[in-house]
Enzyme design. Structure first.
Site, mmCIF file in Angstrom:
data_model
loop_
_atom_site.group_PDB
_atom_site.id
_atom_site.type_symbol
_atom_site.label_atom_id
_atom_site.label_comp_id
_atom_site.label_asym_id
_atom_site.label_seq_id
_atom_site.Cartn_x
_atom_site.Cartn_y
_atom_site.Cartn_z
ATOM 1 N N ASP A 136 41.512 43.107 47.757
ATOM 2 C CA ASP A 136 42.254 44.207 48.362
ATOM 3 C C ASP A 136 43.422 44.430 47.414
ATOM 4 O OD1 ASP A 136 44.340 45.528 49.993
ATOM 5 O OD2 ASP A 136 42.937 45.200 51.640
ATOM 6 N N SER A 137 43.723 45.658 47.054
ATOM 7 C CA SER A 137 44.730 45.855 45.996
ATOM 8 C C SER A 137 46.132 45.429 46.435
ATOM 9 C CB SER A 137 44.725 47.294 45.493
ATOM 10 O OG SER A 137 45.313 48.164 46.429
ATOM 11 N N SER A 138 46.328 45.236 47.737
ATOM 12 C CA SER A 138 47.625 44.715 48.192
ATOM 13 C C SER A 138 47.804 43.269 47.740
ATOM 14 C CB SER A 138 47.714 44.774 49.719
ATOM 15 O OG SER A 138 47.443 46.084 50.142
ATOM 16 N N THR A 195 43.205 51.555 46.903
ATOM 17 C CA THR A 195 44.150 52.667 46.771
ATOM 18 C C THR A 195 45.602 52.241 46.988
ATOM 19 O OG1 THR A 195 43.870 53.227 49.102
ATOM 20 C CG2 THR A 195 42.464 54.381 47.534
ATOM 21 N N ASP A 196 45.817 51.131 47.712
ATOM 22 C CA ASP A 196 47.192 50.793 48.110
ATOM 23 C C ASP A 196 48.137 50.604 46.926
ATOM 24 O OD1 ASP A 196 46.489 50.984 50.732
ATOM 25 O OD2 ASP A 196 46.365 48.831 51.091
ATOM 26 N N THR A 232 38.769 49.271 49.146
ATOM 27 C CA THR A 232 37.945 49.767 50.257
ATOM 28 C C THR A 232 36.560 50.226 49.802
ATOM 29 O OG1 THR A 232 39.868 50.477 51.500
ATOM 30 C CG2 THR A 232 37.829 51.614 52.007
HETATM 31 N N1 ASP Z 1 43.728 48.090 51.340
HETATM 32 C C1 ASP Z 1 42.797 48.770 50.469
HETATM 33 C C2 ASP Z 1 43.135 48.385 49.038
HETATM 34 O O1 ASP Z 1 44.100 48.862 48.516
HETATM 35 C C3 ASP Z 1 42.895 50.244 50.664
HETATM 36 C C4 ASP Z 1 41.945 51.076 49.839
HETATM 37 O O2 ASP Z 1 41.298 50.656 48.909
HETATM 38 O O3 ASP Z 1 41.830 52.284 50.160
HETATM 39 O O4 ASP Z 1 42.450 47.599 48.457
#
Ligand code: ASP
Length: 366
Positions: free
Chosen positions: A86-88, A118-119, A15
Site C-alpha cells: 500500500d503506498s502509505s 495513489t496515496d 489498489t
Molecule cells: N491506499 C492505496 C495506496 O495508496 C490507495 C490506492 O492505491 O488508490 O496504495
C-alpha cells in the site's frame, strides 16, 4: 515494417492489484496481477505472442493493436515487487529501489511504467524526477482507484494509456497518468480520495490529454538537453519536515519542528505566502532557524497558486531569510529539499539557490 518498442513495468503495489481480505479490507495480492492481465484480451495479444514471439518470457506481454502512432508492437515486461505495498507504507527505501531498477534497465527499454498506490503517488513521482537527472525517456506512474479485479475498474484504461505513451511517445519526464491525463510528476497532487479523476496538476498544463486521439501538448513537455547524461541520485536526506501553519500555533510548537536533527522544513503558509507579521515570537524562531542554516521553504497551503511578496506578511519572511518555493506543490518542495540536502559538498547558500532554481520543471521561473 514492424516497429517494436519495449516497456518495463515495475509493479510496486496499490489498489490496482488489491482484493478484499476476510475482514473486508483491501490488501495487495501477490502473483495475481500478471495472471489477470495475461488472460485479458485488451491487455495481451495472445495470438500475436504465439505466432511471432515464441521467445517471450513468462512475464512479457504484447499490447493488442491500437490506433496509429507509427508503432505496431509494444512488448512490456512486468516485474512484481515483493512485498507489494500500500503506498502509505512506502518511504525512501522504495523510492531508491524504483529509481535503481529504472537506472539498471535504462538502456534496455524505451520507456517505463510504475504501477503504484495513489496515496503517496505524488511524492514518488516528485522524488523520482529529482533522482533522475538528464532523463531522456518516459517514466509514467499510474494506478487505479478500483482494483483491476473489479468490473468497474479504472485500471485497464490507466495502464493501457500509460503503456502506449511510454512505448510510443518521446516524453522525457517522470509523469503521472490518471483519468485520461498525463501530468508532470512533480506538479501533481492527489485531490480526491473517491473520484476516479483523482489527480490534478494545479499550477501546470497537462502534458497529454487522452480522448479519441492522444493530444500531445508538445509545447509543455520539457526539452531534452542532450549535453546532460542520465544520472541517478540516490542519496536523499530525510531530515526534513513539513508544517502547515495555523492561527493558534505557539512558539514551542514551531520550535519542536526545528530542533535537531531537522535540516530543512517546508512551511505551508497562508494565501500568497503569508505568516503573521505581528508575532515576533514566531518570527524570531524562524530567524534563528535560518541562522542555524536550516533550509526554510515557503509554499502556499492553497490548492492552487504561488507565494509572492505582495503583502507585508509575506515580505517579512523573505527579509528573515525564508526561501520562496513559489508555485511548487508540497510534494515537490519536500522531496526537492531531500534531494538538495543529499547533494554532497554544497554550501548553505548554494542549496538555497538550487531550491529556487527550476531543476526538473517543478517551479515556474518568474
Ligand atoms: N491506499 C492505496 C495506496 O495508496 C490507495 C490506492 O492505491 O488508490 O496504495
Amino acid at each position: 515494417m514492424e516497429q517494436f518498442r519495449k516497456v518495463l513495468v515495475l509493479y510496486v503495489g496499490g489498489t490496482i492489484g488489491m482484493q478484499q481480505n476476510d475482514k473486508g479490507a483491501l490488501i495487495p495480492i501477490p502473483n495475481a496481477f500478471l495472471q489477470k492481465i495475461k488472460y485479458h484480451s485488451e491487455m495481451h495479444d495472445a495470438e500475436k505472442a504465439k505466432k511471432y514471439f515464441r521467445a517471450l518470457k513468462e512475464n512479457e506481454l504484447i499490447l493488442p493493436p491500437f490506433r496509429a502512432t507509427g508503432i505496431n508492437t509494444v512488448i512490456y515486461e512486468l516485474i512484481e515487487y515483493s512485498p507489494l505495498l500500500d503506498s502509505s507504507n512506502m518511504s525512501t527505501k522504495e523510492w531508491v529501489r524504483i529509481a535503481t531498477d529504472i537506472g539498471r534497465n535504462y538502456n534496455k527499454y524505451d520507456g517505463f511504467v510504475v504501477l503504484h498506490g495513489t496515496d503517496t503517488m505524488a511524492y514518488t513521482s516528485s522524488v523520482l524526477s529529482f533522482m533522475m537527472e538528464g532523463l531522456q525517456k518516459p517514466v509514467i506512474i499510474t494506478g487505479s482507484q478500483i482494483p483491476i479485479f473489479e468490473t468497474r475498474s479504472d485500471a485497464k484504461d490507466n495502464v493501457l494509456s500509460s503503456l502506449i505513451i511510454a512505448g510510443c511517445y518521446n516524453i522525457p519526464e517522470v509523469c503521472v497518468f490518471f483519468a485520461n491525463k498525463l501530468l508532470r510528476g512533480n506538479r501533481t497532487a492527489k485531490i480526491s480520495s473517491d473520484d476516479l479523476d483523482a489527480f490534478d496538476s494545479p499550477n501546470y498544463h497537462t502534458l497529454v490529454d487522452v480522448g479519441i486521439n492522444m493530444k500531445i501538448n508538445h509545447h509543455h513537455i520539457r526539452k531534452v538537453d542532450d549535453s546532460v547524461h542520465f544520472k541517478l541520485h540516490t542519496n536523499l536526506n530525510s531530515k526534513v519536515v513539513l508544517l502547515s501553519f495555523f492561527p493558534t500555533i505557539t512558539r514551542e510548537m514551531l520550535q519542536s519542528y526545528l530542533k535537531p536533527p531537522t535540516q530543512g522544513i517546508v512551511i505551508q503558509s497562508y494565501g500568497a505566502g503569508n505568516l503573521p507579521s505581528n508575532r515576533p515570537d514566531i518570527l524570531q524562531v524562524l530567524r534563528e532557524a535560518v541562522e542555524r542554516e536550516i533550509l526554510v521553504i515557503n509554499v502556499t497551503q492553497c490548492a492552487r497558486g504561488a507565494v509572492s511578496n505582495s503583502y507585508e506578511c509575506g515580505m517579512v519572511l523573505e527579509m528573515i531569510g525564508l526561501t520562496s518555493g513559489r508555485d511548487m506543490t508540497v510534494e515537490a518542495a519536500l522531496t526537492k529539499l531531500m534531494y538538495v540536502l543529499g547533494l554532497p559538498e554544497l554550501t548553505y547558500l548554494q542549496r538555497v539557490e538550487l531550491m529556487k532554481t527550476d531543476l526538473r520543471g517543478e517551479i515556474t521561473n518568474t
